[in-house]
Design a protein around this motif. Structure first.
Motif, short mmCIF file in Angstrom:
data_model
loop_
_atom_site.label_atom_id
_atom_site.label_comp_id
_atom_site.label_asym_id
_atom_site.label_seq_id
_atom_site.Cartn_x
_atom_site.Cartn_y
_atom_site.Cartn_z
N ALA A 273 0.84 -1.21 0.00
CA ALA A 273 0.00 0.00 0.00
C ALA A 273 0.87 1.25 0.00
O ALA A 273 1.93 1.29 0.64
CB ALA A 273 -0.92 0.02 1.22
N ILE A 274 0.41 2.26 -0.75
CA ILE A 274 1.01 3.60 -0.70
C ILE A 274 -0.11 4.58 -0.40
O ILE A 274 -1.18 4.55 -1.04
CB ILE A 274 1.68 3.98 -2.03
CG1 ILE A 274 2.83 3.02 -2.36
CG2 ILE A 274 2.21 5.40 -1.98
CD1 ILE A 274 3.53 3.34 -3.67
N ASN A 275 0.12 5.45 0.56
CA ASN A 275 -0.88 6.45 0.93
C ASN A 275 -0.18 7.78 1.21
O ASN A 275 0.99 7.80 1.60
CB ASN A 275 -1.65 6.01 2.19
CG ASN A 275 -2.51 4.79 1.94
OD1 ASN A 275 -3.56 4.88 1.32
ND2 ASN A 275 -2.06 3.64 2.41
N GLY A 276 -0.92 8.87 1.03
CA GLY A 276 -0.35 10.15 1.43
C GLY A 276 -0.67 11.30 0.52
O GLY A 276 -1.48 11.20 -0.42
N VAL A 277 -0.01 12.41 0.81
CA VAL A 277 -0.11 13.64 0.03
C VAL A 277 1.31 14.13 -0.22
O VAL A 277 2.28 13.49 0.19
CB VAL A 277 -0.95 14.70 0.79
CG1 VAL A 277 -2.40 14.26 0.91
CG2 VAL A 277 -0.36 14.97 2.18
N ALA A 278 1.43 15.26 -0.89
CA ALA A 278 2.76 15.74 -1.27
C ALA A 278 3.67 15.97 -0.07
O ALA A 278 4.88 15.77 -0.15
CB ALA A 278 2.62 17.04 -2.07
N GLU A 279 3.10 16.35 1.06
CA GLU A 279 3.92 16.65 2.23
C GLU A 279 4.39 15.39 2.96
O GLU A 279 5.50 15.34 3.50
CB GLU A 279 3.16 17.54 3.21
CG GLU A 279 4.00 17.98 4.39
CD GLU A 279 3.24 18.91 5.33
OE1 GLU A 279 3.89 19.75 5.99
OE2 GLU A 279 2.00 18.80 5.41
N LYS A 280 3.53 14.36 2.98
CA LYS A 280 3.86 13.16 3.75
C LYS A 280 3.23 11.94 3.08
O LYS A 280 2.04 11.96 2.75
CB LYS A 280 3.33 13.30 5.18
CG LYS A 280 3.58 12.11 6.08
CD LYS A 280 2.97 12.37 7.46
CE LYS A 280 3.11 11.16 8.37
NZ LYS A 280 2.47 11.40 9.68
N ALA A 281 4.00 10.89 2.89
CA ALA A 281 3.50 9.67 2.26
C ALA A 281 4.05 8.44 2.99
O ALA A 281 5.14 8.49 3.58
CB ALA A 281 3.88 9.62 0.79
#
Length: 416
Positions: A273-281
């Motif tokens: 799984a990969i999750n997140g936004v530009a600031e934190k993933a």
């Protein structure tokens, strides 16, 4: 198949799979889904009707029950265990089981989605079931043979033993667990309530397979902290954590070290799984190997790969690397209790089966139970193509598993 006995395993299985018991990996509750309690309660009522003792479910959806001893011998208490939940990998809602009587040996086109074909090429074990009954789903869901085949087998055993008191046995415990598919099958288990000396999970595949070895398993979470900035004014400021996460995955070896490139006794590292936004993933991995000591080597290699990518992208980004133990190879325990496997092999031989003793490229509740102090190998159920819409099971395999268990309880009594 037990001569002269009218098995109930097929009818039970066909009913149980229609009850949605899918577990949820994102839940922090126990059980992870309330709907698992529906099957647990139904099974409890059926066991009470069969006359079993100490039948009860708890708030976590575990079911405990006892078949009393009918021998004067002092026999170790054994437990048979299966899990009631189905995998989150594929829908388990509105399962429509189909009984294919006297299977004709051809590819099976599933009626609710004709693009779903269970083919002899993909599943060569089908040829062993030509002329026998098999069960599939309809094409829109998994079937739930993992592990409701195990549940139905244990229930049929209970029916057989309570109606055939001439089969001598010691005290037998029955345990049904929730949330095995999301790694929480023993999280809230009360081992004192189980009250057994040894156990066997019914959670295996082809008839004749006997498993006393699993992967050892860890989970790894890599958290990437980027640097956020307004995209219109981001030049020389923004460090995108999502891009770094993608680059780490892309940097993994392409021809080794993964589930799709390994088999037999080779371990792997697998991003799930990969999750997140530009600031934190975040990237979640599972790490697997039969040699527990190799897990650390895999994790160090993964951390080195990730650190190199991070350094290449930006010195302003940072990374957290967290390892969580999941389960360990049951063989590390079972090797100290050889009679648990020896007696199972005797039961297989009495049932006329050729034994295939092989490692599991995965884990079962038996892994955790063994390390909790309840040595617990894994027996076959017949389940095939698990966690998919192609899932199927042969009726003769389930009936043969009931026969093996009937022999097994007598082997333990005979040896005492």
């Amino acid at each position: 198949m037990i001569k002269g006995y009218e098995h109930t395993v097929t009818e039970r299985f066909m009913r149980y799979v229609t009850i949605d018991t899918q577990s949820d990996p994102e839940s922090d509750k126990h059980p992870s889904t309330e709907k698992q309690k529906h099957l647990s309660s139904l099974l409890a009522e059926e066991l009470k009707a069969l006359g079993l003792k100490d039948v009860h479910t708890d708030k976590y959806a575990y079911l405990y029950a006892t078949i009393p001893s009918n021998t004067s011998k002092k026999v170790p208490v054994i437990c048979f265990c299966s899990h009631i939940d189905t995998a989150p990998d594929c829908s388990g809602t509105n399962v429509k089981p189909i009984l294919h009587k006297n299977y004709n040996g051809k590819d099976i086109v599933l009626p609710d989605d004709t693009t779903q074909v269970i083919s002899k090429k993909d599943y060569p074990y089908l040829k062993e079931h030509k002329g026998h009954d098999i069960i599939t789903a309809s094409g829109l869901t998994l079937l739930g043979a993992d592990d409701k085949s195990g549940v139905a087998i244990i229930m049929d055993l209970a029916n057989y033993l309570t109606t055939h008191p001439e089969i001598k046995h010691g005290e037998i415990k029955i345990l049904f667990t929730p949330d095995e598919e999301v790694g929480q099958g023993t999280a809230m288990l009360d081992l004192k309530k189980v009250g057994a000396d040894y156990a066997y999970t019914l959670d295996g595949g082809e008839a004749g397979t006997l498993e006393d070895e699993t992967f050892s398993a860890d989970a790894v979470r890599i958290t990437i902290h980027g640097v956020i900035a307004h995209p219109g004014y981001a030049k020389n400021k923004l460090v995108n954590a999502i891009k770094i996460a993608g680059a780490i995955v892309d940097a993994l070896p392409k021809d080794e070290w993964s589930p799709e490139t390994t088999s037999k006794r080779k371990g792997f590292v697998h991003p799930v799984a990969i999750n997140g936004v530009a600031e934190k993933a975040t990237i979640d991995f599972i790490v697997r190997d039969f040699d527990t000591l190799e897990l650390k080597n895999h994790e160090e290699r993964l951390q080195t790969i990730a650190a190199k990518v991070l350094k290449k992208y930006s010195r302003r980004a940072r990374m957290e690397f967290k390892v969580t133990e999941q389960y360990r190879n049951m063989k590390e325990v079972l090797d100290h209790y050889p009679k648990v496997i020896s007696y199972a092999k005797q039961a297989y031989k009495r049932a006329g089966l050729k034994i295939e003793n092989e490692p599991i490229r995965g884990g079962t509740d038996g892994s955790r139970l063994s390390f909790m102090g309840l040595p617990c190998p894994n027996l076959f159920t017949g389940m095939q193509a698990i966690h998919s819409r192609h899932e199927w099971v042969g009726v003769k395999d389930m009936q043969k598993a009931v026969e093996v268990l009937a022999h097994l309880v007598h082997v333990w009594e005979d040896a005492s």
